[in-house]
Scaffold this motif. Structure first.
Motif, mmCIF file in Angstrom:
data_model
loop_
_atom_site.group_PDB
_atom_site.id
_atom_site.type_symbol
_atom_site.label_atom_id
_atom_site.label_comp_id
_atom_site.label_asym_id
_atom_site.label_seq_id
_atom_site.Cartn_x
_atom_site.Cartn_y
_atom_site.Cartn_z
ATOM 1 N N ASP A 1 -3.214 7.000 1.422
ATOM 2 C CA ASP A 1 -3.475 8.444 1.327
ATOM 3 C C ASP A 1 -4.131 8.809 0.004
ATOM 4 O OD1 ASP A 1 -1.427 8.322 -0.551
ATOM 5 O OD2 ASP A 1 0.037 9.378 0.691
ATOM 6 N N ALA A 2 -4.560 7.789 -0.762
ATOM 7 C CA ALA A 2 -5.214 8.011 -2.055
ATOM 8 C C ALA A 2 -6.710 7.739 -1.931
ATOM 9 C CB ALA A 2 -4.604 7.092 -3.108
ATOM 10 N N PRO A 3 -7.511 8.214 -2.866
ATOM 11 C CA PRO A 3 -8.934 7.864 -2.870
ATOM 12 C C PRO A 3 -9.111 6.349 -2.925
ATOM 13 C CG PRO A 3 -8.498 9.636 -4.440
ATOM 14 C CD PRO A 3 -7.168 9.142 -3.975
ATOM 15 N N LEU A 4 -10.072 5.831 -2.166
ATOM 16 C CA LEU A 4 -10.371 4.404 -2.179
ATOM 17 C C LEU A 4 -11.212 4.065 -3.402
ATOM 18 C CD1 LEU A 4 -11.290 3.885 1.592
ATOM 19 C CD2 LEU A 4 -9.061 3.542 0.491
ATOM 20 N N VAL A 5 -10.899 2.943 -4.038
ATOM 21 C CA VAL A 5 -11.549 2.579 -5.292
ATOM 22 C C VAL A 5 -11.889 1.086 -5.293
ATOM 23 C CG1 VAL A 5 -11.319 2.465 -7.800
ATOM 24 C CG2 VAL A 5 -10.244 4.340 -6.545
ATOM 25 N N VAL B 1 0.842 -1.202 0.000
ATOM 26 C CA VAL B 1 0.000 0.000 0.000
ATOM 27 C C VAL B 1 0.874 1.249 0.000
ATOM 28 C CG1 VAL B 1 -1.692 1.331 1.312
ATOM 29 C CG2 VAL B 1 -1.958 -1.150 1.094
ATOM 30 N N ARG B 2 1.883 1.261 0.869
ATOM 31 C CA ARG B 2 2.763 2.431 0.931
ATOM 32 C C ARG B 2 3.507 2.642 -0.384
ATOM 33 N NH1 ARG B 2 3.102 0.592 6.515
ATOM 34 N NH2 ARG B 2 4.726 -0.933 5.980
ATOM 35 N N ARG C 1 2.040 6.339 -7.065
ATOM 36 C CA ARG C 1 0.753 6.789 -7.631
ATOM 37 C C ARG C 1 0.095 5.683 -8.451
ATOM 38 N NH1 ARG C 1 -0.771 12.309 -6.479
ATOM 39 N NH2 ARG C 1 1.062 13.336 -5.626
ATOM 40 N N ILE C 2 0.227 4.445 -7.984
ATOM 41 C CA ILE C 2 -0.507 3.327 -8.574
ATOM 42 C C ILE C 2 -1.846 3.215 -7.859
ATOM 43 C CG2 ILE C 2 -0.565 0.818 -8.873
ATOM 44 C CD1 ILE C 2 2.495 0.883 -9.053
#
Length: 346
Positions: free
Chosen positions: A215-219, A187-188, A194-195
């Motif tokens: 720290d990215a939008p969840l998808v 995840v980190r 930025r994957i």
């Protein structure tokens, strides 16, 4: 014609088996090829690299089981890296071969998506569904250099990174342990590169771990609503609220068994069931958090949405249901492009 950007297809396995002509001309099978994409307004999407399972939901024995719920298929065994890598390499090479036809671009930025669309080419995101072909952080960097921009840590079997949900109905997605230490590092690393991380197929404990770490939008690229259909593969309202809180997105899966309220693996009739899922997603995620994730060439489609050429029928059903053109355009393509821009930072 309203353009469609699709969150998931399994077409690359067909290219490996038949070669690029199956894309250019079609062969009368499956759900996707260039002529049907053009006919349906499909302008881009996620092309999945997936390692075949010894037993998967499209095999005859599994189909017979899934046609008559309740059922609970056992999770397949993990697939070793040495076995997974040749399959993944062949599918990545197949996507590169499609790019060489001049009809498709492998895109790694929002700018690249817009350039492909402006040039009349299909914008293809290289996605990996199940990270068996990624042995460590160095391997992830190598795949990133090859164009990988979307990754699901698991398919519906365990990997070194976490645990997938089994195919089961009725069932909660809360079916096992969370991410491993390697999964947390994954995840980190994905955040740093930025994957996009895809939560479809991940069990609830793993989902919770990604939500806490990322720290990215969840998808969830190709999932449906658990409150409508109690499949283990579908998302609970609590999960949907976490995705909404992150500014993330869910792509509606077209797979009939995940749509149907009775969970049977039989074709959905008409569009009312799909619209019920969309209404529920919109109520929690809002108009910018809902998109499409067909699962073309990987699942049993609704009777009236048999392949990519039929996509306009779904959009017409949305319009007849009361969705305005602006909302339909968001669901069909704009939300995916905006999400990738927020995730990739470009």
């Amino acid at each position: 014609m309203i353009p469609v950007f699709d969150g998931h297809n399994d077409f690359l396995q067909r290219v490996v088996a038949s070669g690029p002509p199956v894309w250019l001309d079609g062969d009368g099978t499956g759900h996707l090829d260039l002529p049907r994409a053009r006919a349906g307004g499909l302008v881009g999407g996620f092309f999945a690299i997936w390692i075949p399972a010894p037993l998967n939901p499209n095999d005859a024995a599994a189909v017979a089981l899934m046609e008559n719920p309740p059922f609970a298929m056992a999770l397949p065994d993990p697939i070793p890296f040495a076995e997974a890598l040749p399959h993944a390499f062949a599918q990545a090479a197949a996507l590169k071969a499609l790019e060489r036809t001049g009809t498709l671009d492998i895109v790694t930025s929002a700018r690249g998506i817009r350039a492909a669309l402006a040039g009349g080419r299909i914008a293809a995101v290289m996605h990996m569904e199940g990270a068996e072909a990624i042995p460590d952080s160095d391997g992830l960097h190598l795949w990133h250099a090859a164009g990988l921009r979307s990754l699901g840590p698991v398919w519906s079997r365990p990997t070194a990174y976490g645990h997938g949900v089994p195919f089961a109905f009725p069932s909660s997605p809360d079916t096992g342990d969370g991410l491993t230490d390697a999964g947390r590092q994954l995840v980190r690393d994905c955040n740093a590169l930025r994957i996009m991380l895809d939560l479809s197929h991940l069990n609830e404990a793993g989902f919770n771990d990604v939500a806490a770490l990322s720290d990215a939008p969840l998808v969830a690229s190709h999932s449906c609503v658990h409150a409508v259909s109690q499949s283990s593969r579908n998302l609970t309202d609590r999960q949907l609220r976490l995705i909404a809180d992150s500014g993330g997105l869910v792509g509606l899966n077209f797979a009939s068994s995940f749509l149907r309220e009775d969970g049977r693996r039989l074709p959905v009739e008409g569009f009312s069931t799909m619209l019920r899922h969309l209404d529920h997603l919109l109520a929690i995620l809002g108009e910018e958090g809902v998109a499409l994730g067909s699962d073309f060439d990987g699942a049993l489609m609704p009777r009236d949405l048999a392949d990519a050429a039929a996509l306009p029928a779904l959009l017409a059903a949305m319009r007849d249901h009361g969705y305005g053109d602006a909302l339909i355009r968001r669901i069909a393509s704009e939300n995916w492009i905006g999400l990738l821009e927020r995730t990739w930072g470009e």
